[in-house]
Scaffold this active site. Structure first.
Site, PDB file in Angstrom:
ATOM      1  N   ASP A  63      -3.368   3.946   7.338  1.00 35.44           N
ATOM      2  CA  ASP A  63      -4.493   2.905   7.354  1.00 35.44           C
ATOM      3  C   ASP A  63      -3.472   2.204   6.215  1.00 35.44           C
ATOM      4  O   ASP A  63      -4.689   1.474   5.365  1.00 35.44           O
ATOM      5  CB  ASP A  63      -6.308   3.499   7.484  1.00 35.44           C
ATOM      6  CG  ASP A  63      -6.155   4.146   6.579  1.00 35.44           C
ATOM      7  OD1 ASP A  63      -4.892   4.722   5.486  1.00 35.44           O
ATOM      8  OD2 ASP A  63      -7.295   4.585   6.451  1.00 35.44           O
ATOM      9  N   GLU A  64      -2.578   2.558   6.009  1.00 35.45           N
ATOM     10  CA  GLU A  64      -2.678   1.880   4.499  1.00 35.45           C
ATOM     11  C   GLU A  64      -0.438   1.411   4.372  1.00 35.45           C
ATOM     12  O   GLU A  64       0.018   2.217   4.775  1.00 35.45           O
ATOM     13  CB  GLU A  64      -2.734   2.877   3.098  1.00 35.45           C
ATOM     14  CG  GLU A  64      -3.823   2.842   2.950  1.00 35.45           C
ATOM     15  CD  GLU A  64      -4.028   4.150   2.314  1.00 35.45           C
ATOM     16  OE1 GLU A  64      -3.590   3.923   0.503  1.00 35.45           O
ATOM     17  OE2 GLU A  64      -4.205   5.381   1.736  1.00 35.45           O
ATOM     18  N   ASP A  73      -5.585  -1.564   2.404  1.00 35.31           N
ATOM     19  CA  ASP A  73      -6.039  -0.751   3.076  1.00 35.31           C
ATOM     20  C   ASP A  73      -7.104  -1.032   3.394  1.00 35.31           C
ATOM     21  O   ASP A  73      -7.771  -1.335   3.858  1.00 35.31           O
ATOM     22  CB  ASP A  73      -6.480  -0.080   1.706  1.00 35.31           C
ATOM     23  CG  ASP A  73      -7.161   1.465   2.159  1.00 35.31           C
ATOM     24  OD1 ASP A  73      -6.879   1.695   2.874  1.00 35.31           O
ATOM     25  OD2 ASP A  73      -7.164   1.398   0.779  1.00 35.31           O
TER      26      ASP A  73
END
Lengths: 80, 395
Positions: free
Chosen positions: B103-104, B8
């Site tokens: 973003d993960e 993350d």
């Protein structure tokens, strides 16, 4: 600001493009620090973006691979 | 046993902006619209978070909390570009990335030592190459890995040895899938920690939480499948076409857009969907791909509307190279009839015509009846000695 075409002296080699000096408003601006670069694609082809610091200013430069032209996208003061 | 890693990026948008403009390193920074707009904070730096600023907060409220907050306009193309580069790196190093959001992502390995070393290496490379930090959680359950990545943010790294023990000690609000409302309801029943869910008889859980009771029970016993956090719900309906030869010809491109629109309509009708976000994808002969998106004022599903709107997008594009591929997709999908009134077609004549056309297509094949504007495509195929048989298949 609107994007403005500028002249840039840059190093092309080893798979990299590194802007060194550019000319804007009659001034010669030396790239002191290249902080970031990234790539975008639109109908005009691949664009490479550069975040640059020179003196107390930040510049966002763009290089269009298809037209081989450089543009100044944004300028801001680094003094907070 | 499979070991999962959840990676993350820490306050991704804000971190990218700080990496580009390092002079903001020590300032509280938020990515969002300008202070006069009614937008919200898309991402807040860790300095800004010290003032209680978080994602989703209106900008005026963020400025009330921190008047010297630096606000940077979002540059989504930049974040997508960096995200793609990072995910490409993870794919190269780990070999099995499962992106979850911009973003993960998750990746996995059969060996705990292997996933630990890969994760540490990936974190280091992200820091060196992209000048941002990422936090990583590792566990033998996907949901636990996701919770663990929040454990030591920013730049965190946390390995869970005993997933069941770990999750049972967690606050119910820490579990992905348990939102504010559900947490409040659980709290009102005296359930604050995951382990307390087990103390409640299932019949009571069922009474209060209906279908969610199964999820809660699975969480408490960790008998939850790893087939979660997968985007499998329909978010868009679309299709692409790769031209036999790269083309500049407007009529050819529009013909294929028309055919794609008809395929989309079939699918939208079958599933009772409609959407309001139209995206046209173009790929040049050198594989450069770009998209043009338009948010429509109304929800659409018919091929005519999809074609009309896609043509407008196409007309606004100034192609500099022949196209290899064109694609159309409709996003912002929702179930039709739930929000608007039925029947499907405002015009009864249109409705009957559409039904008639669809029944012919069902009976004799997709290509058995075509619109005049699609003739370009089929004409070419016939001229190219590819004959369409009675059932509409090319032979």
């Amino acid at each position: 600001m609107n994007k403005e075409q500028i002249f840039v002296l840059a190093y092309f080699g080893k798979g990299k493009i590194v802007p060194r000096i550019f000319f804007w408003k009659g001034k010669v601006i030396k790239v002191e620090k290249l902080t970031y670069s990234w790539k975008t694609v639109d109908e005009g082809g691949i664009k490479i973006h550069f975040s640059i610091i020179s003196g107390s200013f930040y510049y966002h430069l763009l290089y269009s691979l298809s037209s081989s032209r450089w543009y100044l996208i944004d300028v801001e003061s680094t003094v907070i | 046993m499979i070991w999962w890693a959840h990676l993350d990026m820490d306050s991704f948008f804000a971190s990218v902006e700080i990496a580009s403009r390092p002079y903001y390193k020590d300032s509280p920074l938020a990515v969002g619209g300008n202070e006069h707009s009614r937008t919200v904070v898309a991402s807040a730096s860790y300095k800004a978070r010290e003032y209680g600023i978080k994602s989703g907060m209106p900008l005026y409220e963020a400025l009330n909390r921190c008047p010297h907050l630096v606000i940077v306009n979002p540059d989504i193309e930049k974040y997508i570009s960096i995200s793609k580069d990072i995910f490409g790196l993870v794919e190269n190093l780990a070999g099995n990335i499962l992106p979850y959001s911009i973003d993960e992502c998750f990746f996995y390995s059969k060996s705990k030592d292997d996933i630990i070393s890969k994760s540490l290496y990936i974190k280091r490379i992200i820091k060196e190459k992209f000048k941002i930090t990422a936090s990583c959680g590792i566990a033998d359950k996907k949901i636990v890995a996701k919770i663990a990545s929040d454990e030591k943010k920013p730049d965190g790294f946390f390995v869970v040895e005993d997933s069941l023990k770990y999750i049972r000690e967690k606050d119910v609000g820490d579990v992905p899938g348990i939102g504010r409302k559900l947490k409040k309801k659980l709290n009102s029943l005296g359930i604050y920690y995951v382990k307390q869910i087990d103390d409640i008889p299932f019949t009571i859980l069922r009474k209060h939480f209906k279908q969610y009771s199964y999820f809660l029970k699975e969480i408490a016993t960790l008998k939850i499948s790893d087939n979660i956090f997968v985007y499998d719900e329909v978010k868009s309906v679309g299709n692409t076409h790769t031209f036999e030869k790269d083309t500049f010809k407007k009529e050819e491109i529009l013909s294929y857009i028309s055919i794609i629109s008809q395929h989309m309509e079939q699918r939208l009708l079958e599933d009772f969907f409609e959407g309001n976000k139209l995206t046209v994808t173009f790929r040049y002969s050198n594989f450069q791909t770009f998209t043009k998106q338009k948010k429509l004022e109304r929800y659409i599903y018919s091929s005519e509307e999809i074609f009309d709107e896609s043509s407008k997008i196409f007309d606004s594009v100034n192609l500099v190279m022949p196209l290899r591929l064109v694609g159309v997709s409709l996003g912002g999908i929702r179930k039709r009839g739930v929000y608007g009134s039925l029947p499907f077609f405002e015009n009864e004549k249109d409705c009957r015509l559409k039904e008639c056309l669809n029944s012919i297509k069902r009976e004799f094949g997709e290509s058995s009846i075509i619109k005049l504007r699609d003739l370009y495509v089929f004409d070419r195929k016939i001229k190219g000695r590819r004959i369409i048989n009675r059932t509409g298949d090319l032979v």
